[in-house]
Scaffold this active site. Structure first.
Site, short mmCIF file in Angstrom:
data_model
loop_
_atom_site.label_atom_id
_atom_site.label_comp_id
_atom_site.label_asym_id
_atom_site.label_seq_id
_atom_site.Cartn_x
_atom_site.Cartn_y
_atom_site.Cartn_z
N LYS A 35 2.05 -9.13 -2.08
CA LYS A 35 1.38 -9.08 -3.38
C LYS A 35 1.14 -7.65 -3.85
O LYS A 35 0.98 -6.72 -3.06
CB LYS A 35 0.05 -9.83 -3.32
CG LYS A 35 -1.02 -9.17 -2.46
CD LYS A 35 -2.31 -9.98 -2.46
CE LYS A 35 -3.23 -9.64 -3.61
NZ LYS A 35 -3.81 -8.30 -3.55
N PHE B 63 -2.79 -8.70 4.83
CA PHE B 63 -2.93 -7.39 5.46
C PHE B 63 -2.39 -6.30 4.55
O PHE B 63 -1.27 -6.39 4.05
CB PHE B 63 -2.16 -7.35 6.79
CG PHE B 63 -2.60 -8.39 7.77
CD1 PHE B 63 -3.52 -8.10 8.76
CD2 PHE B 63 -2.09 -9.68 7.70
CE1 PHE B 63 -3.93 -9.06 9.66
CE2 PHE B 63 -2.50 -10.67 8.60
CZ PHE B 63 -3.42 -10.35 9.59
N GLY B 64 -3.17 -5.27 4.32
CA GLY B 64 -2.70 -4.10 3.57
C GLY B 64 -2.58 -2.96 4.56
O GLY B 64 -1.54 -2.77 5.20
N GLY C 147 -9.36 -5.21 4.92
CA GLY C 147 -9.75 -4.60 6.18
C GLY C 147 -9.30 -5.35 7.42
O GLY C 147 -9.82 -5.14 8.51
N LYS D 139 0.86 -1.19 0.00
CA LYS D 139 0.00 0.00 0.00
C LYS D 139 0.89 1.23 0.00
O LYS D 139 1.94 1.21 0.62
CB LYS D 139 -0.90 0.02 1.25
CG LYS D 139 -1.88 -1.12 1.34
CD LYS D 139 -3.10 -0.90 0.47
CE LYS D 139 -4.04 -2.10 0.54
NZ LYS D 139 -5.21 -1.98 -0.34
N SER E 52 -8.77 -11.47 2.98
CA SER E 52 -8.10 -10.20 2.68
C SER E 52 -9.11 -9.07 2.65
O SER E 52 -10.21 -9.24 2.15
CB SER E 52 -7.42 -10.32 1.31
OG SER E 52 -6.68 -9.17 1.00
N HIS F 62 -8.99 -15.59 -3.08
CA HIS F 62 -9.67 -14.71 -2.13
C HIS F 62 -11.11 -15.18 -1.97
O HIS F 62 -11.85 -15.24 -2.95
CB HIS F 62 -9.65 -13.27 -2.64
CG HIS F 62 -8.29 -12.66 -2.63
ND1 HIS F 62 -7.94 -11.64 -1.77
CD2 HIS F 62 -7.16 -12.93 -3.34
CE1 HIS F 62 -6.67 -11.30 -1.96
NE2 HIS F 62 -6.18 -12.06 -2.92
N LYS G 72 -14.14 -5.60 5.45
CA LYS G 72 -13.48 -4.29 5.44
C LYS G 72 -14.08 -3.43 6.53
O LYS G 72 -15.27 -3.11 6.51
CB LYS G 72 -13.64 -3.60 4.08
CG LYS G 72 -12.58 -4.01 3.09
CD LYS G 72 -11.70 -2.87 2.57
CE LYS G 72 -10.60 -3.49 1.71
NZ LYS G 72 -9.70 -2.55 1.08
N LYS H 176 -2.05 1.37 -2.98
CA LYS H 176 -2.32 0.45 -4.08
C LYS H 176 -1.39 0.68 -5.25
O LYS H 176 -0.84 -0.25 -5.83
CB LYS H 176 -3.75 0.65 -4.58
CG LYS H 176 -4.83 0.12 -3.68
CD LYS H 176 -6.17 0.73 -4.11
CE LYS H 176 -7.33 0.17 -3.32
NZ LYS H 176 -7.66 -1.23 -3.67
N ASP I 269 -1.29 -4.86 -5.52
CA ASP I 269 -2.72 -4.64 -5.37
C ASP I 269 -3.39 -4.78 -6.73
O ASP I 269 -2.73 -4.87 -7.77
CB ASP I 269 -3.00 -3.29 -4.72
CG ASP I 269 -4.17 -3.40 -3.73
OD1 ASP I 269 -5.00 -4.31 -3.88
OD2 ASP I 269 -4.25 -2.57 -2.81
N GLU I 270 -4.72 -4.82 -6.71
CA GLU I 270 -5.43 -5.25 -7.93
C GLU I 270 -5.35 -4.25 -9.08
O GLU I 270 -5.49 -4.65 -10.24
CB GLU I 270 -6.90 -5.56 -7.61
CG GLU I 270 -7.80 -4.37 -7.35
CD GLU I 270 -7.68 -3.84 -5.93
OE1 GLU I 270 -7.02 -4.51 -5.11
OE2 GLU I 270 -8.21 -2.75 -5.65
#
Lengths: 419, 419
Positions: free
Chosen positions: B176, B369-370, B348, B150, B346, B299, B306, B152, B178-179
């Site tokens: 990872k 965790f972000g 929140g 983060k 994943s 996921h 969240k 993102k 982010d989308e």
């Protein structure tokens, strides 16, 4: 950290604007939720980040610049730098992704995306489009008449080819596989292609008119490409891809291969997320994406819809009408060098519906008949003639009932489906 | 023509069964609508067809064999001949296609698909699955700790690599993208891969533990494949694909290439059609399809969700809990030789939620965790340690508050997100 709400902001030339209809969850206000949507779809998350610097925020944050409490509409502007050029899946993962899962919204619908010229310029758009399809068929002053083979599946390749031949011979311009017919044990793809194309050629020779057959190549990408090439190698000009069940990654790939084939875009499954007017994604957005990706012909709705039960049903045009009209209209926006997509009306159509359909949707249209041809009381050939007669009547501005006096297949169709 | 309703029918060994929740449109009864759904998803249409012979009907028609007026649930059995082996898009075009558009239904939700062993046998399933992922990481007795970078998007490849390194060094096993991060002007894919993998190697050396980084290759298929191969060439072991925005045609293709990479399945956008419990497709169906296609990690939801607004919010487990639990449970059905998918929680999450999460979802899980790491008041490294401490406490069966007395990062996290 500054706010994602910036009502004084005017979208910049290259920005992309997303328009959402929002029902906030009970405890939250619309402006508050709008900011959460802007954050989640650009660079933020649910908590303050130690890693999100101010320079990044200023450069890349989305901006909520319009909030209508009355219409529950918000507009969010995104810097183009947030998007990879020519990558529809990445666009969707951003602005049509996690936002639908947020607890902060009760319902959320992506109504429209307004693309900037700069974003559009990185997509190929349709290879043929309306003009290209017309040119291939040599038809300029009327809608294209299409037919789906019915039953959806169950015929052998030979039976399928004969049925296509029969309707080709009786006024149909384009025949297509149905959405669940790909390659099945009793109707293998390659055999179907060979059988159909041989009889299509004969129909073209005998009628003097070019014809199209849309072979359904919906499958994993490697198989899809192989089948598309097989169609081309055997002299076919058109393939059908189910854009929702295959997905955008495959659709874009197929177009980017530049195979010289007309891409017929079916949309089975879209209603899982387009139908609810409060949640999901609008069909308009799907249509715009299909145009970016390069679909030549796209199912966009019939307005008059699947006439379940048939008899005595009154046409309901109202809301659907508006949506479809807008959809088609916006497909013809000035999109730089990108060609226009030819809309396809399909599903529950029969000859009696043709006048309304053309009045509403115009002539630049493929009208597609499945049951409306193969359900004709006198069979598929009579069904094809009835449809052709209905279109001819409308083009000549003669009321269907008058024209039907001299055209028995049309008369039978009107009697059968209107009763 | 015989009816599609056959309540005495018992699904045959090879049949595929679809379970729908149905709200008929006002004027129709449930049984009537059930037949229309069975017709539209197999071989029928809205009108009688002259081309639909009885032998075809008997061989290929779908059968409604269960109708619960009370629960509004219907079950339809399909002969396996209706489906092309190994072709998920074709399956969806059939049983999750036009049915959602029918005027005969007000709402329709595909709740589950029960696949026969014969149908399953034509899919590869995950290459790694739970056991394979555990083996690569050398972690057998605890959940995998994941972190999303983060913000993102917005970091440079070098910054991204340093951040990954910092959390790898402090207890994180998998990092990872982010989308919405694929390849952007300020963070090109190739540069990110090189930078990240270099520092990942260093972190592995310094910690003595293997690490994974899931590079987001979501894009048109040609680009996707190129990027997957680039990751492999540079020593990476894992790529992430957004399965909904890319689509099943691409997902299946990627798995079928047998690249030897762990496939991390993100699901941005699924809620456009999974969220409404009356209409669309359940997440359970998506998860099953992902298993067929061969996604290794998927996921599937956090149960605790969240935490918008964060503070003072009470956990709502109720309905979501059940759905997720079922989802994961069913992913472990006895599916012949197909490996099990490792679920990812994943969105929140923060350390205080770890005990509930593991209690509900079990240990065979990636917890991601972000904001819950990069939002830690003392920064990302402290955030990673706090998460690692929370997991350790749960595994050692020590209440978080007790463990936090001796572990300051966890204490800070609890104080910060619980206040």
């Amino acid at each position: 950290m500054p706010s994602y709400l910036k009502l004084s902001y005017k979208p910049q030339k290259n920005d992309i604007v997303a328009i959402y209809k929002v029902e906030p969850s009970r405890e939250l206000g619309l402006k508050e939720v709008a900011q959460k949507i802007a954050a989640e779809s650009s660079i933020g998350t649910w908590t303050k980040l130690t890693t999100l610097r101010e320079d990044i925020f200023n450069k890349l944050s989305a901006k909520v610049f319009y909030v209508s409490e009355k219409r529950k509409i918000i507009k969010i502007s995104y810097p183009i730098e947030l998007f990879e050029p020519g990558n529809i899946p990445q666009l969707l993962s951003s602005i049509a992704g996690n936002v639908f899962s947020m607890k902060a919204v009760k319902n959320l619908r992506l109504e429209d995306i307004q693309f900037s010229e700069k974003y559009i310029a990185d997509f190929p758009g349709p290879n043929f489009g309306i003009e290209g399809v017309r040119k291939v068929l040599g038809i300029y002053n009327r809608p294209i008449i299409g037919s789906i083979i019915k039953p959806k599946v169950g015929l052998t390749p030979k039976e399928q080819a004969i049925l296509a031949y029969e309707v080709f011979k009786n006024g149909v311009d384009l025949v297509k596989d149905d959405e669940n017919l790909t390659s099945l044990s009793f109707d293998k793809f390659e055999s179907r292609v060979k059988n159909v194309l041989r009889l299509k050629k004969r129909a073209e020779k005998e009628t003097g008119s070019p014809k199209l057959y849309a072979f359904n190549i919906t499958s994993p990408v490697d198989v899809m490409l192989q089948r598309a090439k097989f169609v081309r190698k055997n002299g076919g000009r058109c393939v059908m891809i189910d854009i929702i069940s295959c997905g955008w990654s495959a659709v874009q790939y197929l177009r980017n291969q530049n195979l010289g084939l007309i891409l017929h875009g079916h949309r089975a499954g879209h209603s899982a997320f387009t139908r609810d007017k409060r949640h999901g994604i609008s069909m308009l957005v799907v249509a715009k994406l299909a145009r970016l990706a390069g679909i030549d012909q796209l199912h966009t709705g019939t307005v008059v819809g699947k006439m379940e039960g048939g008899e005595n049903e009154v046409l309901k045009i109202d809301e659907l009408l508006k949506e479809d009209w807008e959809g088609i209209d916006k497909l013809r926006e000035n999109w730089g060098k990108l060609k226009a997509v030819m809309p396809i009306a399909s599903g529950g159509l029969h000859p009696a519906l043709v006048p309304q359909l053309l009045k509403i949707l115009g002539k630049d249209l493929i009208i597609n008949f499945g049951g409306g041809i193969h359900g004709h009381p006198q069979g598929s050939q009579a069904g094809a003639r009835a449809v052709q007669q209905a279109v001819e009547a409308v083009i000549k501005k003669i009321p269907l009932n008058n024209f039907a006096r001299e055209h028995k297949e049309l008369r039978e169709a009107l009697d059968y489906w209107r009763k």
